[in-house]
Design an enzyme around this catalytic site. Structure first.
Site, PDB file in Angstrom:
ATOM      1  N   LYS A  74       0.798  -1.232   0.000  1.00 38.30           N
ATOM      2  CA  LYS A  74       0.000   0.000   0.000  1.00 38.30           C
ATOM      3  C   LYS A  74       0.829   1.280   0.000  1.00 38.30           C
ATOM      4  O   LYS A  74       0.423   2.285  -0.566  1.00 38.30           O
ATOM      5  CB  LYS A  74      -0.928   0.021   1.213  1.00 38.30           C
ATOM      6  CG  LYS A  74      -2.108  -0.901   1.087  1.00 38.30           C
ATOM      7  CD  LYS A  74      -3.048  -0.740   2.267  1.00 38.30           C
ATOM      8  CE  LYS A  74      -4.235  -1.661   2.113  1.00 38.30           C
ATOM      9  NZ  LYS A  74      -5.185  -1.571   3.209  1.00 38.30           N
ATOM     10  N   ASP A 110      -9.980   3.214   1.881  1.00 36.18           N
ATOM     11  CA  ASP A 110     -10.067   2.693   3.257  1.00 36.18           C
ATOM     12  C   ASP A 110     -10.611   3.765   4.195  1.00 36.18           C
ATOM     13  O   ASP A 110     -11.313   3.452   5.153  1.00 36.18           O
ATOM     14  CB  ASP A 110      -8.674   2.269   3.762  1.00 36.18           C
ATOM     15  CG  ASP A 110      -8.238   0.935   3.183  1.00 36.18           C
ATOM     16  OD1 ASP A 110      -9.108   0.134   2.804  1.00 36.18           O
ATOM     17  OD2 ASP A 110      -7.019   0.698   3.122  1.00 36.18           O
TER      18      ASP A 110
HETATM   19  P1  ATR Z   1      -1.150  -2.673   7.488  1.00 37.24           P
HETATM   20  O1  ATR Z   1      -0.915  -1.917   6.237  1.00 37.24           O
HETATM   21  O2  ATR Z   1      -2.166  -3.769   7.346  1.00 37.24           O
HETATM   22  O3  ATR Z   1      -1.443  -1.803   8.670  1.00 37.24           O
HETATM   23  P2  ATR Z   1       1.545  -2.977   8.428  1.00 37.24           P
HETATM   24  O4  ATR Z   1       1.902  -1.617   7.971  1.00 37.24           O
HETATM   25  O5  ATR Z   1       2.521  -4.101   8.214  1.00 37.24           O
HETATM   26  O6  ATR Z   1       0.213  -3.487   7.749  1.00 37.24           O
HETATM   27  O7  ATR Z   1       1.158  -2.892   9.986  1.00 37.24           O
HETATM   28  C1  ATR Z   1       0.820  -4.003  10.751  1.00 37.24           C
HETATM   29  C2  ATR Z   1       0.517  -3.536  12.181  1.00 37.24           C
HETATM   30  O8  ATR Z   1       0.271  -4.695  12.992  1.00 37.24           O
HETATM   31  C3  ATR Z   1       1.668  -2.797  12.840  1.00 37.24           C
HETATM   32  O9  ATR Z   1       1.140  -1.862  13.769  1.00 37.24           O
HETATM   33  C4  ATR Z   1       2.384  -3.934  13.567  1.00 37.24           C
HETATM   34  O10 ATR Z   1       3.191  -3.535  14.655  1.00 37.24           O
HETATM   35  P3  ATR Z   1       4.722  -3.057  14.403  1.00 37.24           P
HETATM   36  O11 ATR Z   1       4.645  -1.646  13.923  1.00 37.24           O
HETATM   37  O12 ATR Z   1       5.366  -3.217  15.712  1.00 37.24           O
HETATM   38  O13 ATR Z   1       5.270  -4.004  13.336  1.00 37.24           O
HETATM   39  C5  ATR Z   1       1.215  -4.730  14.071  1.00 37.24           C
HETATM   40  N1  ATR Z   1       1.555  -6.105  14.401  1.00 37.24           N
HETATM   41  C6  ATR Z   1       1.834  -7.089  13.501  1.00 37.24           C
HETATM   42  N2  ATR Z   1       2.084  -8.253  14.172  1.00 37.24           N
HETATM   43  C7  ATR Z   1       1.967  -7.979  15.501  1.00 37.24           C
HETATM   44  C8  ATR Z   1       2.099  -8.756  16.703  1.00 37.24           C
HETATM   45  N3  ATR Z   1       2.389 -10.057  16.649  1.00 37.24           N
HETATM   46  N4  ATR Z   1       1.912  -8.133  17.893  1.00 37.24           N
HETATM   47  C9  ATR Z   1       1.590  -6.829  17.938  1.00 37.24           C
HETATM   48  N5  ATR Z   1       1.445  -6.031  16.841  1.00 37.24           N
HETATM   49  C10 ATR Z   1       1.636  -6.594  15.638  1.00 37.24           C
END
Ligand code: ATR
Length: 285
Positions: A74, A110
């Site tokens: 994205k 979105d």
């Molecule tokens: P999207 O575009 O769907 O938001 P992204 O930019 O990869 O995808 O963001 C994923 C979000 O989920 C982030 O806030 C991520 O936290 P980090 O910034 O620390 O990576 C969060 N996230 C993903 N896996 C996680 C986990 N196991 N525990 C807590 N937060 C998680």
């Protein structure tokens, strides 16, 4: 109306992402094409991050009608497009691309999808105090919708605090207080004051359990919204267990898709048909 069978005149729309096999967008859009008798087909294409540039060039060269963009492309797609909308600029992310005579224009539906889903569920954003879990691309769309909807404040909690700080800074205004915090540092009074808790992390997308959140500490009127389009995420199950109102991400998926459909076709999206197709697909999954 019956959809014409696929022919040499059939136009192509798609969603690109990695992984992509869980996507419900083909169900959503093919139901709408079929219902309106539009000669187009929508497929899901896996494009790995390293192949994004060539993937976009390929879609451009075959004259794709339009496409959706999902995790993890994205943000990275923005410089590969010819132009982007104001909503896409505000969020730094594109989830919908329309092909206008060979020029690829990026939109972010979105933001409107989230706002419409909450509006439809009668969740009042004006003056709301929000706790937002996550600071990725999805969170940025949520932040833009919260700011536009007149929310009073948002506290962002994210596994990586630095991303939450950056996001808070980007959207903070005098009318819209933004801060970041660790959940375990929030006081009982702070938790009590929250009107809306949003999960915008990817936790639960593949059925994982949700991380710690003291669900019982929130007031009874607090609403829990999970962006993940599954009826039974752990986040929602726990919210329901503590007798809170729990809303799944199907509404946002539906409305962002409907807005994309209207951009591509110029026709009003058949919302009821699309919603029924989604609900049916969720039951089958
Ligand atoms: P999207 O575009 O769907 O938001 P992204 O930019 O990869 O995808 O963001 C994923 C979000 O989920 C982030 O806030 C991520 O936290 P980090 O910034 O620390 O990576 C969060 N996230 C993903 N896996 C996680 C986990 N196991 N525990 C807590 N937060 C998680």
């Amino acid at each position: 109306m019956a959809q014409p069978s696929i022919s040499a005149a059939t136009r192509l729309a798609c969603v690109i992402g990695d992984p992509i096999r869980h996507s419900l967008s083909p169900t959503l859009h093919n139901a709408a094409f079929r219902h309106l008798g539009i000669d187009a087909v929508y497929v899901a294409l896996q494009i790995r991050p390293a192949d994004l540039r060539t993937g976009i060039a390929g879609l451009r060269s075959i004259g794709v009608m339009g496409f959706n963009v999902t995790v993890p492309h994205k943000e990275r797609i923005v410089p590969l497009l010819d132009s982007v909308s104001a909503a896409a600029k505000a969020t730094g992310a594109v989830n919908t691309v329309v092909n206008r005579n060979g020029k690829l224009h990026g939109e972010n539906t979105d933001v409107i999808g989230f706002a419409r889903a909450l509006g439809e569920a009668r969740v009042e954003l004006q003056g709301a105090r929000v706790l937002l879990m996550g600071a990725g691309g999805a969170s940025r769309a949520v932040m833009a919708a919260l700011a536009q909807g007149g929310a009073r404040s948002v506290t962002i909690a994210n596994r990586t605090p630095r991303r939450a700080t950056t996001l808070a800074k980007q959207f903070c205004t005098r009318q819209f207080e933004c801060s970041n915090a660790r959940i375990d540092r929030l006081t009982a009074t702070e938790l009590e004051s929250i009107d809306l808790v949003i999960n915008a992390t990817s936790v639960g997308l593949l059925g994982e359990s949700y991380f710690e959140l003291p669900f019982e500490a929130f007031k009874k009127s607090c609403v829990f919204y999970d962006l993940i389009p599954r009826v039974q995420t752990d986040f929602l199950t726990q919210a329901k267990r503590t007798r809170h109102r729990a809303l799944d991400g199907l509404g946002m998926l539906l409305h962002q898709g409907a807005a994309a459909f209207e951009i591509w076709t110029g026709q009003t999206a058949p919302l009821t048909i699309m919603r029924t197709a989604l609900r049916r697909a969720i039951r089958i999954h």
